[in-house]
Design a protein around this motif. Structure first.
Motif, PDB file in Angstrom:
ATOM      1  N   ALA A 114     -48.113 -11.416 -22.988  1.00 23.72           N
ATOM      2  CA  ALA A 114     -47.294 -10.226 -22.313  1.00 23.72           C
ATOM      3  C   ALA A 114     -47.938  -9.645 -21.096  1.00 23.72           C
ATOM      4  O   ALA A 114     -47.457  -9.483 -20.139  1.00 23.72           O
ATOM      5  CB  ALA A 114     -46.913  -9.186 -23.349  1.00 23.72           C
ATOM      6  N   ARG A 115     -49.338  -9.525 -21.020  1.00 24.57           N
ATOM      7  CA  ARG A 115     -50.350  -9.000 -20.079  1.00 24.57           C
ATOM      8  C   ARG A 115     -50.203 -10.013 -18.930  1.00 24.57           C
ATOM      9  O   ARG A 115     -50.294  -9.787 -17.660  1.00 24.57           O
ATOM     10  CB  ARG A 115     -51.735  -8.999 -20.603  1.00 24.57           C
ATOM     11  N   ILE A 116     -50.449 -11.346 -19.378  1.00 21.30           N
ATOM     12  CA  ILE A 116     -50.433 -12.423 -18.287  1.00 21.30           C
ATOM     13  C   ILE A 116     -48.974 -12.486 -17.612  1.00 21.30           C
ATOM     14  O   ILE A 116     -48.842 -12.735 -16.423  1.00 21.30           O
ATOM     15  CB  ILE A 116     -50.908 -13.866 -19.009  1.00 21.30           C
ATOM     16  N   ASP A 117     -47.812 -12.406 -18.451  1.00 24.31           N
ATOM     17  CA  ASP A 117     -46.733 -12.665 -17.859  1.00 24.31           C
ATOM     18  C   ASP A 117     -46.356 -11.549 -16.792  1.00 24.31           C
ATOM     19  O   ASP A 117     -45.661 -11.619 -15.675  1.00 24.31           O
ATOM     20  CB  ASP A 117     -45.750 -12.607 -19.267  1.00 24.31           C
ATOM     21  N   ALA A 118     -46.632 -10.014 -17.373  1.00 25.64           N
ATOM     22  CA  ALA A 118     -46.570  -9.333 -16.508  1.00 25.64           C
ATOM     23  C   ALA A 118     -47.230  -9.263 -15.198  1.00 25.64           C
ATOM     24  O   ALA A 118     -46.807  -9.037 -13.846  1.00 25.64           O
ATOM     25  CB  ALA A 118     -47.092  -7.857 -17.014  1.00 25.64           C
ATOM     26  N   LEU A 119     -48.589  -9.739 -15.291  1.00 23.84           N
ATOM     27  CA  LEU A 119     -49.363 -10.328 -14.032  1.00 23.84           C
ATOM     28  C   LEU A 119     -48.646 -11.229 -13.159  1.00 23.84           C
ATOM     29  O   LEU A 119     -48.499 -11.078 -11.842  1.00 23.84           O
ATOM     30  CB  LEU A 119     -50.734 -10.452 -14.545  1.00 23.84           C
ATOM     31  N   ALA A 121     -45.490 -11.752 -13.098  1.00 22.81           N
ATOM     32  CA  ALA A 121     -44.348 -11.353 -12.400  1.00 22.81           C
ATOM     33  C   ALA A 121     -44.744 -10.503 -11.080  1.00 22.81           C
ATOM     34  O   ALA A 121     -43.882 -10.509 -10.300  1.00 22.81           O
ATOM     35  CB  ALA A 121     -43.450 -10.569 -13.218  1.00 22.81           C
ATOM     36  N   ARG A 122     -45.759 -10.058 -10.960  1.00 20.23           N
ATOM     37  CA  ARG A 122     -46.167  -9.180  -9.927  1.00 20.23           C
ATOM     38  C   ARG A 122     -47.098  -9.958  -8.936  1.00 20.23           C
ATOM     39  O   ARG A 122     -47.951  -9.244  -8.086  1.00 20.23           O
ATOM     40  CB  ARG A 122     -46.948  -8.008 -10.282  1.00 20.23           C
ATOM     41  N   ARG A 123     -47.154 -11.429  -9.013  1.00 18.13           N
ATOM     42  CA  ARG A 123     -48.154 -12.099  -8.331  1.00 18.13           C
ATOM     43  C   ARG A 123     -47.977 -12.067  -6.799  1.00 18.13           C
ATOM     44  O   ARG A 123     -48.879 -11.928  -5.959  1.00 18.13           O
ATOM     45  CB  ARG A 123     -48.217 -13.706  -8.567  1.00 18.13           C
ATOM     46  N   ASP A 124     -46.804 -11.611  -6.240  1.00 10.92           N
ATOM     47  CA  ASP A 124     -46.452 -11.676  -4.867  1.00 10.92           C
ATOM     48  C   ASP A 124     -47.137 -10.498  -4.315  1.00 10.92           C
ATOM     49  O   ASP A 124     -47.341 -10.064  -3.034  1.00 10.92           O
ATOM     50  CB  ASP A 124     -45.077 -11.593  -4.480  1.00 10.92           C
ATOM     51  N   GLU A 125     -47.141  -9.252  -5.254  1.00 13.89           N
ATOM     52  CA  GLU A 125     -47.459  -8.111  -4.975  1.00 13.89           C
ATOM     53  C   GLU A 125     -49.131  -7.872  -4.775  1.00 13.89           C
ATOM     54  O   GLU A 125     -49.609  -6.996  -4.231  1.00 13.89           O
ATOM     55  CB  GLU A 125     -47.051  -6.923  -5.784  1.00 13.89           C
ATOM     56  N   ARG A 137     -51.316 -18.691 -12.033  1.00 13.02           N
ATOM     57  CA  ARG A 137     -50.272 -19.673 -12.262  1.00 13.02           C
ATOM     58  C   ARG A 137     -50.402 -20.419 -13.150  1.00 13.02           C
ATOM     59  O   ARG A 137     -49.702 -20.892 -14.245  1.00 13.02           O
ATOM     60  CB  ARG A 137     -49.787 -20.492 -10.870  1.00 13.02           C
ATOM     61  N   ARG A 138     -51.672 -21.075 -13.261  1.00  9.50           N
ATOM     62  CA  ARG A 138     -52.170 -22.166 -14.446  1.00  9.50           C
ATOM     63  C   ARG A 138     -52.298 -21.438 -15.749  1.00  9.50           C
ATOM     64  O   ARG A 138     -51.944 -22.057 -16.746  1.00  9.50           O
ATOM     65  CB  ARG A 138     -53.511 -22.622 -14.040  1.00  9.50           C
ATOM     66  N   TYR A 139     -52.810 -20.159 -15.770  1.00  6.29           N
ATOM     67  CA  TYR A 139     -53.032 -19.602 -17.119  1.00  6.29           C
ATOM     68  C   TYR A 139     -51.512 -19.395 -17.494  1.00  6.29           C
ATOM     69  O   TYR A 139     -51.089 -19.315 -18.897  1.00  6.29           O
ATOM     70  CB  TYR A 139     -53.584 -18.041 -16.928  1.00  6.29           C
TER      71      TYR A 139
END
Length: 688
Positions: A114-119, A121-125, A137-139
């Motif tokens: 959930a933490r990795i997914d949330a992070l 989702a905000r990768r462009d920010e 992305r790899r993780y």
């Protein structure tokens, strides 16, 4: 023991070389236990953190976790491959399912995902470097492909499958090592070894003596083709050696691997279906540079027909040579290598067996492999006899950049022994990382027969090529210059990892290099220039056989792993029946050209990481052949070329999409034409 365990603290030796003088077998079990427990605690702390996920508190923290486990696992993995024993094999068997469960405990941790997914989702920010963005992305992809997004009952079944797969793969490898040792061909008369060189006969005598046996012992290498088949004049001895080779793992004894292979195929297919893929092959290729089975087949289709046509033409020549010898029997698989060498000698006036005195191990390493690397990249090598490796035969070298700065350590371990698995490989004992402030420690292993004391260690031309190949992997690890260990060195896509190593093979016969290392071990006379020319001229000789043999193994791998779970369970007949049907399907069922590996001793796909990935060698060779063309067009062995290749590709690891690195370096997508020309397939006739 806890206070004395050398894995519990970072090594104080140069480059964090593991303190092998202090490591005992008894340390592994305790360090593995503590290492797994420590990492799970660290991961749980990351997963339960109340802080908003960031790269630092999530991805960086994961990269820093499990330091004890990493230290012990890198040594343990190498030890069980390069110098195992019954105690180590028992630890390996005990822990294999626990390693799988440990990985699942991390990759299937809902809160952590959930933490990795949330992070993600905000990768462009996020203000991320290109490498950090790719690592995130790899993780995320690693967790999704491991089943983190599945329902709870599916995740539980996935854990069970992974545990079974780990145990079965370990058993397959242990069985193969035991059966390969047991299948060695014992001969009582020196006359039976007629045709072998004196050093090869001496090595066979030494091998028998080391096991307390009389006479001579021809030990087996991992592939189907056994080097002695090229030289043995006694046809019945050749037949016995060939039959011993192809029977490994399927002799119905305690080390039989046939049922294990079937179970592995079924479990892999079921896991793929759980993860939403039709087959294990579809699952694997979705995360490879090949992209899909369809793209892979498009490449294979360009190779199979011309390769088979060439093999038929080659066999006609060899059968004629055998008939001229007065042998009236039908040409057989155990005749191919012997008469290929006979035709090579006649056609190119080149006796590869006579080259062995010019390929002494130490000289080839220092004046060939190291010389090429120094000429191309400016790096230097210094023997560090003060540093102890994991076995007395393994030697340590310090590697420095052209400016004298430290680069890493290289360990060379080239001789065969009963405690070493077959084949040749590269391992990392320490992985380069700026995040962890570590420089690389890499090693190469081969299986060159060890001569008796006082005798020179000589190699075949194929073994010289393997030495250059494996050192290409070593350079990939040594030149790594990334922040995150997840993407360091050879941690690239499986069908990209062979590319740099295959490029390094080109320097074997480069004029400046081969002239520097080929000296007769007795007279010190250089290898004559006309012989070097003939080696180059004969490079496409017998490529029909080599290509068909390789493609047959590749196709077996794909056919096993393109089965759905229901198909795999419903398979009838023997494993040999399956192989025959699979090869007939694409015209690769040539009686005289066996697959490079048969299923029961196909260690790459059933006990290593190449399941549905053995195609990687030919896929990478497309990139390799195209790159060799670039080197030739750009002036060859020059520092500017080496520096560009190092910076553009070798240093990058998997810090971005691998094919983008290649296309940026080459200035365009790869072309298959140089590969077809190299293998003599560009103008080959259609297969009958």
């Amino acid at each position: 023991m806890t206070a004395a365990n050398p894995f519990f603290a970072p090594s104080e030796l140069p480059y964090e070389l593991p303190p092998f003088a202090r490591i005992e077998v008894s340390h592994f079990r305790e360090a593995l236990e503590r290492g797994m427990a420590e990492q799970l605690a660290e991961v749980e702390a990351i997963a339960l953190s109340a802080e908003e996920p960031t790269m630092a508190n999530t991805i960086d923290a994961l990269e820093r976790s499990g330091r004890i486990l990493t230290r012990v696992m890198r040594v343990f993995d190498n030890q069980t491959s390069a110098d195992t024993n019954e105690e180590l094999q028992q630890i390996e068997a005990d822990f294999a399912p626990r390693f799988a469960a440990h990985d699942d405990a991390i990759l299937l941790n809902e809160r952590l995902f959930a933490r990795i997914d949330a992070l993600y989702a905000r990768r462009d920010e996020l203000d991320l470097t290109a490498e950090a963005r790719h690592v995130l992305r790899r993780y995320h992809l690693d967790f999704v492909r491991a089943g983190a997004a599945l329902a709870p009952e599916q995740r539980q079944r996935l854990r069970e499958i992974n545990t079974q797969l780990a145990s079965l793969s370990t058993l397959f490898g242990s069985n193969l090592l035991a059966d390969t040792n047991a299948s060695a061909l014992q001969l009582s008369s020196r006359a039976d070894l007629d045709g072998l060189s004196e050093d090869a006969i001496a090595a066979a005598a030494a091998a028998a003596q080391s096991r307390g046996l009389d006479g001579y012992l021809i030990t087996l290498v991992l592939p189907t083709h056994q080097p002695a088949l090229e030289s043995l004049t006694n046809r019945q001895v050749r037949r016995r050696l060939y039959e011993a080779s192809v029977a490994r793992g399927s002799r119905g004894n305690a080390h039989d691997n046939t049922d294990i292979a079937r179970q592995l195929v079924v479990l892999r297919a079921e896991r793929a279906e759980l993860l939403g893929y039709r087959s294990h092959s579809d699952y694997v290729l979705a995360d490879r540079t090949a992209g899909s089975n369809e793209q892979l087949d498009a490449m294979l289709d360009q190779l199979i027909a011309p390769a088979v046509a060439n093999a038929h033409a080659e066999q006609a020549d060899l059968a004629a040579a055998m008939a001229a010898d007065g042998v009236e029997d039908e040409f057989a698989a155990w005749d191919w290598a012997f008469y290929a060498e006979a035709v090579r000698r006649e056609r190119y006036e080149l006796d590869t067996n006579a080259l062995r005195p010019y390929f002494e191990v130490d000289r080839t390493l220092v004046d060939g492999v190291f010389f090429a690397a120094t000429s191309l990249y400016g790096i230097t090598f210094t023997a560090r006899d003060d540093l102890q490796a994991y076995h007395p035969e393994a030697r340590v070298f310090e590697v420095r950049n052209a400016d004298g700065s430290e680069l890493g350590l290289f360990i060379a371990d080239y001789f065969t022994r009963d405690s070493k698995r077959g084949g040749a490989w590269m391992n990392s004992l320490v992985t380069q990382s700026r995040l962890l402030d570590q420089k690389p420690v890499v090693l190469n292993n081969m299986n060159i027969p060890k001569p008796p004391p006082g005798q020179p260690a000589l190699m075949s031309l194929d073994e010289v090529r393997t030495m250059f190949h494996e050192f290409g992997h070593a350079l990939h690890g040594l030149f790594s210059s990334v922040t995150y260990p997840r993407v360091a060195g050879t941690a690239v896509a499986r069908d990209f990892v062979e590319y740099p190593s295959q490029v390094n093979e080109m320097w074997l016969s480069w004029p400046e290099v081969i002239a520097n290392y080929t000296r007769h071990h007795e007279s010190a006379e250089p290898l004559p220039a006309d012989v070097i020319t003939r080696i180059e001229e004969s490079s496409a000789f017998n490529q029909g056989f080599e290509t068909v043999s390789y493609l047959a193994a590749t196709w077996l791998d794909l056919c096993w792993h393109r089965l759905g779970a229901a198909e795999a369970r419903a398979l009838e007949g023997s494993i040999e029946d399956f192989e025959r049907r699979a090869l007939e399907q694409v015209g690769l069922a040539l009686e005289t050209v066996p697959p490079r590996y048969r299923s029961a001793y196909f260690n790459h796909i059933f006990a290593s990481g190449y399941a549905s990935g053995y195609y990687s060698y030919i896929w990478s060779e497309v990139l390799d052949a195209d790159t060799v063309e670039w080197f030739k067009e750009s002036g060859g062995l020059q520092r500017r070329n080496g520096d560009l290749f190092r910076d553009a590709l070798l240093a990058r690891g998997a810090s971005g999409p691998e094919m983008s690195f290649f296309e940026s370096f080459r200035g365009r997508p790869a072309s298959i034409t140089p590969l077809l020309e190299r293998r003599g397939l560009a103008s080959a006739p259609s297969s009958p």
